[in-house]
Design a protein around this motif. Structure first.
Motif, PDB file in Angstrom:
ATOM      1  N   LEU A 178       0.839  -1.197   0.000  1.00  0.00           N
ATOM      2  CA  LEU A 178       0.000   0.000   0.000  1.00  0.00           C
ATOM      3  C   LEU A 178       0.874   1.248   0.000  1.00  0.00           C
ATOM      4  N   HIS A 179       0.294   2.381  -0.403  1.00  0.00           N
ATOM      5  CA  HIS A 179       1.022   3.646  -0.336  1.00  0.00           C
ATOM      6  C   HIS A 179       1.363   3.947   1.129  1.00  0.00           C
ATOM      7  N   ARG A 180       2.605   4.315   1.384  1.00  0.00           N
ATOM      8  CA  ARG A 180       3.037   4.554   2.754  1.00  0.00           C
ATOM      9  C   ARG A 180       2.989   6.043   3.097  1.00  0.00           C
ATOM     10  N   PHE A 181       2.990   6.301   4.388  1.00  0.00           N
ATOM     11  CA  PHE A 181       3.035   7.680   4.857  1.00  0.00           C
ATOM     12  C   PHE A 181       4.349   8.320   4.407  1.00  0.00           C
ATOM     13  N   GLN A 182       4.244   9.475   3.771  1.00  0.00           N
ATOM     14  CA  GLN A 182       5.422  10.189   3.293  1.00  0.00           C
ATOM     15  C   GLN A 182       5.789  11.364   4.186  1.00  0.00           C
ATOM     16  N   ALA A 183       4.943  11.659   5.150  1.00  0.00           N
ATOM     17  CA  ALA A 183       5.220  12.799   6.034  1.00  0.00           C
ATOM     18  C   ALA A 183       4.622  12.545   7.404  1.00  0.00           C
ATOM     19  N   SER A 184       5.304  13.076   8.401  1.00  0.00           N
ATOM     20  CA  SER A 184       4.783  13.091   9.764  1.00  0.00           C
ATOM     21  C   SER A 184       4.683  14.549  10.190  1.00  0.00           C
ATOM     22  N   GLN A 185       3.469  14.997  10.499  1.00  0.00           N
ATOM     23  CA  GLN A 185       3.290  16.357  10.998  1.00  0.00           C
ATOM     24  C   GLN A 185       3.286  16.281  12.520  1.00  0.00           C
ATOM     25  N   SER A 186       4.325  16.854  13.131  1.00  0.00           N
ATOM     26  CA  SER A 186       4.557  16.656  14.555  1.00  0.00           C
ATOM     27  C   SER A 186       4.951  17.960  15.227  1.00  0.00           C
ATOM     28  N   TYR A 187       4.679  18.036  16.521  1.00  0.00           N
ATOM     29  CA  TYR A 187       5.095  19.200  17.306  1.00  0.00           C
ATOM     30  C   TYR A 187       6.581  19.112  17.590  1.00  0.00           C
ATOM     31  N   TYR A 188       7.282  20.236  17.339  1.00  0.00           N
ATOM     32  CA  TYR A 188       8.721  20.297  17.564  1.00  0.00           C
ATOM     33  C   TYR A 188       9.079  21.765  17.753  1.00  0.00           C
ATOM     34  N   SER A 189       9.825  22.064  18.785  1.00  0.00           N
ATOM     35  CA  SER A 189      10.276  23.434  19.019  1.00  0.00           C
ATOM     36  C   SER A 189      11.452  23.399  19.983  1.00  0.00           C
ATOM     37  N   LEU A 190      12.048  24.553  20.206  1.00  0.00           N
ATOM     38  CA  LEU A 190      13.160  24.629  21.159  1.00  0.00           C
ATOM     39  C   LEU A 190      12.715  24.327  22.581  1.00  0.00           C
ATOM     40  N   VAL A 191      11.428  24.417  22.872  1.00  0.00           N
ATOM     41  CA  VAL A 191      10.932  24.053  24.204  1.00  0.00           C
ATOM     42  C   VAL A 191      10.079  22.787  24.144  1.00  0.00           C
ATOM     43  N   GLY A 192      10.201  22.057  23.025  1.00  0.00           N
ATOM     44  CA  GLY A 192       9.474  20.799  22.868  1.00  0.00           C
ATOM     45  C   GLY A 192      10.256  19.868  21.958  1.00  0.00           C
ATOM     46  N   ARG A 193      11.273  19.219  22.523  1.00  0.00           N
ATOM     47  CA  ARG A 193      12.187  18.405  21.716  1.00  0.00           C
ATOM     48  C   ARG A 193      11.978  16.909  21.931  1.00  0.00           C
ATOM     49  N   ASP A 194      10.793  16.525  22.394  1.00  0.00           N
ATOM     50  CA  ASP A 194      10.520  15.118  22.716  1.00  0.00           C
ATOM     51  C   ASP A 194      10.730  14.191  21.520  1.00  0.00           C
ATOM     52  N   ILE A 195      10.404  14.650  20.304  1.00  0.00           N
ATOM     53  CA  ILE A 195      10.451  13.744  19.155  1.00  0.00           C
ATOM     54  C   ILE A 195      11.876  13.344  18.778  1.00  0.00           C
ATOM     55  N   GLU A 196      12.869  13.987  19.374  1.00  0.00           N
ATOM     56  CA  GLU A 196      14.248  13.644  19.036  1.00  0.00           C
ATOM     57  C   GLU A 196      14.643  12.261  19.545  1.00  0.00           C
ATOM     58  N   ALA A 197      13.961  11.783  20.571  1.00  0.00           N
ATOM     59  CA  ALA A 197      14.352  10.509  21.181  1.00  0.00           C
ATOM     60  C   ALA A 197      14.019   9.313  20.301  1.00  0.00           C
ATOM     61  N   GLU A 198      12.808   9.272  19.751  1.00  0.00           N
ATOM     62  CA  GLU A 198      12.356   8.096  19.001  1.00  0.00           C
ATOM     63  C   GLU A 198      11.902   8.429  17.582  1.00  0.00           C
ATOM     64  N   LEU A 199      11.117   9.493  17.448  1.00  0.00           N
ATOM     65  CA  LEU A 199      10.470   9.746  16.161  1.00  0.00           C
ATOM     66  C   LEU A 199      11.453  10.215  15.092  1.00  0.00           C
ATOM     67  N   ILE A 200      12.308  11.169  15.415  1.00  0.00           N
ATOM     68  CA  ILE A 200      13.229  11.678  14.398  1.00  0.00           C
ATOM     69  C   ILE A 200      14.174  10.596  13.874  1.00  0.00           C
ATOM     70  N   PRO A 201      14.755   9.742  14.721  1.00  0.00           N
ATOM     71  CA  PRO A 201      15.573   8.661  14.164  1.00  0.00           C
ATOM     72  C   PRO A 201      14.785   7.760  13.205  1.00  0.00           C
ATOM     73  N   LEU A 202      13.514   7.524  13.520  1.00  0.00           N
ATOM     74  CA  LEU A 202      12.674   6.713  12.640  1.00  0.00           C
ATOM     75  C   LEU A 202      12.434   7.421  11.307  1.00  0.00           C
ATOM     76  N   LEU A 203      12.097   8.710  11.367  1.00  0.00           N
ATOM     77  CA  LEU A 203      11.828   9.453  10.137  1.00  0.00           C
ATOM     78  C   LEU A 203      13.055   9.466   9.231  1.00  0.00           C
ATOM     79  N   THR A 204      14.221   9.631   9.832  1.00  0.00           N
ATOM     80  CA  THR A 204      15.459   9.641   9.066  1.00  0.00           C
ATOM     81  C   THR A 204      15.726   8.286   8.428  1.00  0.00           C
ATOM     82  N   GLU A 205      15.578   7.229   9.208  1.00  0.00           N
ATOM     83  CA  GLU A 205      15.834   5.877   8.719  1.00  0.00           C
ATOM     84  C   GLU A 205      14.874   5.485   7.608  1.00  0.00           C
ATOM     85  N   GLU A 206      13.605   5.859   7.741  1.00  0.00           N
ATOM     86  CA  GLU A 206      12.567   5.423   6.798  1.00  0.00           C
ATOM     87  C   GLU A 206      12.273   6.447   5.706  1.00  0.00           C
ATOM     88  N   GLN A 207      13.020   7.544   5.664  1.00  0.00           N
ATOM     89  CA  GLN A 207      12.852   8.594   4.648  1.00  0.00           C
ATOM     90  C   GLN A 207      11.428   9.158   4.643  1.00  0.00           C
TER      91      GLN A 207
END
Length: 339
Positions: A178-207
């Motif tokens: 099936l067509h896969r997700f090509q984008a993740s719209q997520s909250y990210y800011s200098l006072v909200g860096r939670d996605i760096e732990a798990e989500l960003i490594p995944l996005l990078t790995e899976e393009q």
């Protein structure tokens, strides 16, 4: 304007995108705080964005109860082909038991409703707005894939998913073809860096592309807020605190932003946006506004180049301790290789 490739597609989107949460909603206290722009004001804002080279415009069916989509569809007119049009579904849009979520039944109806409001025959990026805990992800992905094959959607994306949920969806798409997700719209800011732990490594790995929402933390990083209070009592952040911010660390971040901004003759908001644009995983940063001059100032962030020293200063003041198991993983080289 500068552009970046969206995920693993051949589509290029502007590094700064226009968010339309401020379109519509007059008379509703929640949307009044965000903007409640009428057709004329929304048209001026859209025109400003397009004149500056913005080509990604993001909305959602739930914004002002559908009025954001309606206004956007009306004012786009002949400019429809100039934009990559993105919208979202999942939130409740009526009192019925099936007027929310990600079932095939509702997704099919919600998409058709969005197309009607937007006055278009297709959405360039159709995103699930959040998870649906009762609908199997396979059902949602099959319905999205069918809509792509029908020509109603060009690409599919997700918003507000945890890393494991996104990976499960990507794996399901790959397994079923099936067509896969090509984008993740997520909250990210200098006072909200939670996605760096798990989500960003995944996005990078899976393009998978990263579209950032609330890059100024709901206005906290606009330069209007510090330990002394706010310079704008009518600002959205002064009326409700969302996203949540650790205030003590947050004020330290604002202090650092002011110092960096002074070195670049820039605004606090521009530096906060420039920091995000400097992060390798970020495809585009979605900014909203109430006034064209506010939008113009934020768009100027694309031309701010932070020095390595700037980035280090901002990283140090905003970084939080790595959560488990990230702190174990960071030490893995010392385990694998002899001293």
């Amino acid at each position: 304007m500068k552009f970046a490739r969206l995920g693993a597609t051949g589509l290029y989107v502007s590094r700064i995108a226009l968010g339309t949460m401020s379109f519509g909603g007059a008379g509703n206290p929640r949307w009044e705080a965000i903007g409640a722009l009428d057709e004329s004001a929304a048209d001026r804002l859209l025109g400003t964005a397009l004149d500056r080279g913005v080509n990604l415009v993001d909305t959602a069916d739930m914004y002002a109860g559908g009025e954001s989509e309606e206004l956007l569809g009306k004012i786009l007119g002949t400019r429809r082909d100039d934009v990559v049009l993105a919208t979202k579904l999942a939130a409740r849009m009526g009192p019925g038991p099936n007027q929310a979520g990600l079932s095939r039944h509702w997704l099919t109806k919600a998409l058709d409703d969005s197309l009607r409001r937007l006055r278009t025959d297709h959405v360039d990026l159709y995103q699930i707005h959040t998870i649906d805990p009762v609908t199997p992800i396979e059902e949602t992905l099959r319905a999205l894939d069918d809509a792509v094959r029908q020509g109603k959607i060009r690409y599919v994306g997700a918003s507000n998913l945890a890393a494991w949920q996104l990976m499960k969806a990507l794996g399901t798409s790959d397994r079923l073809g099936l067509h896969r997700f090509q984008a993740s719209q997520s909250y990210y800011s200098l006072v909200g860096r939670d996605i760096e732990a798990e989500l960003i490594p995944l996005l990078t790995e899976e393009q998978v592309g990263l579209l950032v929402w609330s890059p100024l933390a709901g206005g906290f990083l606009s330069g209007k807020f510090d330990r002394d209070g706010t310079t704008d009592s009518g600002a959205r952040r002064a009326q409700f605190s969302n996203p949540p911010v650790d205030l003590e660390q947050g004020y330290d971040v604002v202090d650092a932003l002011r110092k960096v901004a002074a070195r670049h003759d820039a605004t606090v908001a521009q530096i906060a946006l420039a920091w995000l644009l400097a992060q390798p995983a970020v495809t585009s940063v979605i900014v909203g506004a109430k006034r064209p001059e506010q939008l113009e100032a934020n768009l100027d962030a694309v031309d701010v180049t932070l020095t390595p020293e700037d980035l280090l200063e901002l990283d140090e003041v905003s970084r939080k301790p790595a959560p488990y198991p990230a702190w174990i993983h960071s030490a893995i080289d010392t385990w694998r290789y002899p001293a």
